[in-house]
Scaffold this motif. Sequence first.
Motif: not given
Length: 116
Positions: A33-39
């Motif tokens: 999620m962090a990688s895909d949403a740039r979070l």
Amino acid sequence: MNGRDTPLTSVPDLDIYRGHWCLVNRKDLIGKMASDARLTRAQAARALNACLEGIQAGLIRGDRVTISGFGTFGVLHRKARRVRNPKSGKAIDIAAKRVPRFAPGIDLKSAIQRSD
């Protein structure tokens, strides 16, 4: 130990087209999620926790929780019943209970079929 038994170590391991089963746990999902949403991982963790807590709260209230394209979470009511212990042959009473249930949506089913 073969590749199927090893836990995920990085985000690229989440690729669903690798041709074998891989374990995905909360930490791996947060990384994806962090990688895909740039979070940041902390932001992704808060987002995942909020999502899961919302689903859980709805189920506790007895509601159905539908995520379009993914599926529906619900609560199934199991009646009390009497079963027989296969080892001893004695009858056992099982109390009624509520259990969580998930029914995949059409888009999820189609994605799984295409991955074969």
